[in-house]
Write a protein that holds these residues in place. Structure first.
Motif, short mmCIF file in Angstrom:
data_model
loop_
_atom_site.label_atom_id
_atom_site.label_comp_id
_atom_site.label_asym_id
_atom_site.label_seq_id
_atom_site.Cartn_x
_atom_site.Cartn_y
_atom_site.Cartn_z
N PHE A 129 0.82 -0.88 -0.15
CA PHE A 129 0.02 -0.01 0.21
C PHE A 129 0.24 1.39 0.20
N ALA A 130 0.88 2.45 -0.66
CA ALA A 130 1.98 3.05 -1.16
C ALA A 130 0.78 4.44 -1.08
N ILE A 131 1.23 5.57 -0.61
CA ILE A 131 0.42 6.98 -1.16
C ILE A 131 1.36 7.55 -1.82
N VAL A 132 0.44 8.50 -2.17
CA VAL A 132 2.03 9.27 -3.19
C VAL A 132 1.30 10.74 -2.72
N SER A 133 1.80 11.65 -2.22
CA SER A 133 1.51 12.88 -2.15
C SER A 133 2.77 14.01 -2.34
N LYS A 134 2.33 14.81 -3.36
CA LYS A 134 3.75 15.75 -4.11
C LYS A 134 3.93 17.10 -3.04
N THR A 135 2.59 17.08 -2.14
CA THR A 135 2.90 18.56 -1.32
C THR A 135 3.25 18.17 -0.12
N GLY A 136 3.17 16.91 0.34
CA GLY A 136 4.24 16.22 1.38
C GLY A 136 2.86 16.42 2.51
N LEU A 137 3.22 14.92 3.23
CA LEU A 137 2.09 14.54 4.08
C LEU A 137 2.74 15.17 5.94
N LYS A 138 2.14 15.28 6.60
CA LYS A 138 2.67 15.43 8.17
C LYS A 138 2.91 13.34 8.55
N LYS A 139 4.20 13.75 8.26
CA LYS A 139 5.02 12.86 8.86
C LYS A 139 4.28 12.04 9.74
N THR A 140 3.77 12.53 11.03
CA THR A 140 3.00 11.80 12.05
C THR A 140 1.57 11.49 11.49
N ASN A 141 1.04 11.58 10.10
CA ASN A 141 -0.35 11.54 9.55
C ASN A 141 -0.58 9.80 9.21
N VAL A 142 1.82 9.51 8.73
CA VAL A 142 1.77 8.56 7.70
C VAL A 142 2.18 7.69 9.02
N GLU A 143 2.41 7.76 10.16
CA GLU A 143 3.35 6.65 10.37
C GLU A 143 1.87 6.38 11.89
N VAL A 144 0.68 7.01 11.71
CA VAL A 144 -0.90 6.73 12.53
C VAL A 144 -1.41 5.88 11.59
N GLU A 145 -1.61 6.38 10.11
CA GLU A 145 -2.33 5.36 9.50
C GLU A 145 -1.32 3.78 9.07
N LYS A 146 -0.12 4.43 9.77
CA LYS A 146 1.02 2.88 8.89
C LYS A 146 0.87 2.29 10.55
N ARG A 147 0.08 2.38 11.50
CA ARG A 147 -0.34 1.49 12.49
C ARG A 147 -1.28 1.00 12.32
N PHE A 148 -2.12 0.83 11.31
CA PHE A 148 -3.21 0.07 11.05
C PHE A 148 -2.95 -0.76 10.15
N MET A 149 -2.58 -0.44 9.13
CA MET A 149 -1.52 -1.35 7.95
C MET A 149 -1.15 -2.82 8.78
N LYS A 150 -1.39 -3.58 8.57
CA LYS A 150 -0.39 -5.45 8.42
C LYS A 150 0.39 -5.47 6.94
N ILE A 151 0.51 -4.42 6.18
CA ILE A 151 1.14 -5.01 4.85
C ILE A 151 1.92 -3.94 5.15
N PRO A 152 3.09 -4.14 3.91
CA PRO A 152 4.36 -2.82 3.56
C PRO A 152 3.42 -1.73 3.36
N PHE A 153 4.06 -0.68 4.30
CA PHE A 153 3.06 0.74 4.35
C PHE A 153 3.43 1.41 2.78
N GLU A 154 4.02 1.90 3.13
CA GLU A 154 4.56 3.66 2.48
C GLU A 154 4.23 4.63 1.94
N HIS A 155 5.36 6.10 2.12
CA HIS A 155 4.77 7.25 1.81
C HIS A 155 5.61 7.59 0.72
N PHE A 156 5.58 8.48 -0.46
CA PHE A 156 6.20 8.65 -1.42
C PHE A 156 6.30 10.18 -2.21
N ASN A 157 6.96 10.17 -2.80
CA ASN A 157 6.31 12.14 -3.31
C ASN A 157 6.51 11.78 -4.58
#
Length: 125
Positions: A79-107
């Motif tokens: 599961f990947a999130i792409v955000s060119k404007t950037g997401l707050k790292k804390t948002n991604v870390e919170v979302e990642k906690r709920f996912m049980k598969i590889p989960f990454e953020h990309f620009n």
């Protein structure tokens, strides 16, 4: 791209190894939207692994409980999130906690696609 599909909450672009989803502006992603993802996995990726990329070009909210259900889709392996404007790292870390598969953020969308391709390649070895 194999096919473009219109969803209640946005648009999906189906590729060989993944789906890229563009959510509509202002929506809240809810756990019941996983019904669509299950149908997509069965129609386009039956009996083979695939990845999900959400391209956050619009502003929208996510109920993190959605990820608990998303993680249960057997052949979804990344599961990947792409955000060119950037997401707050804390948002991604919170979302990642709920996912049980590889989960990454990309620009960058192309880098996210390559990441999904790489985990599918590893999975198929």
């Amino acid at each position: 791209m194999i096919e473009k599909i219109h969803l209640e909450f946005g648009e999906g672009h189906i590729f060989q190894n993944y789906i890229v989803v563009y959510m509509n502006e202002g929506i809240t992603v809810k756990p019941e939207y996983n019904t669509y993802l299950i149908e997509i996995s069965e129609k386009y990726f039956k009996n083979r692994p695939f990845g999900y990329i959400t391209y956050r070009i619009n502003s929208y909210a996510v109920n993190p409980m959605v990820y608990l259900q998303t993680s249960k889709i057997d052949n979804l392996i990344g599961f990947a999130i792409v955000s060119k404007t950037g997401l707050k790292k804390t948002n991604v870390e919170v979302e990642k906690r709920f996912m049980k598969i590889p989960f990454e953020h990309f620009n960058n969308l192309e880098i996210a696609k390559k990441w999904i391709d790489s985990i599918i390649l590893k999975h198929n070895e």
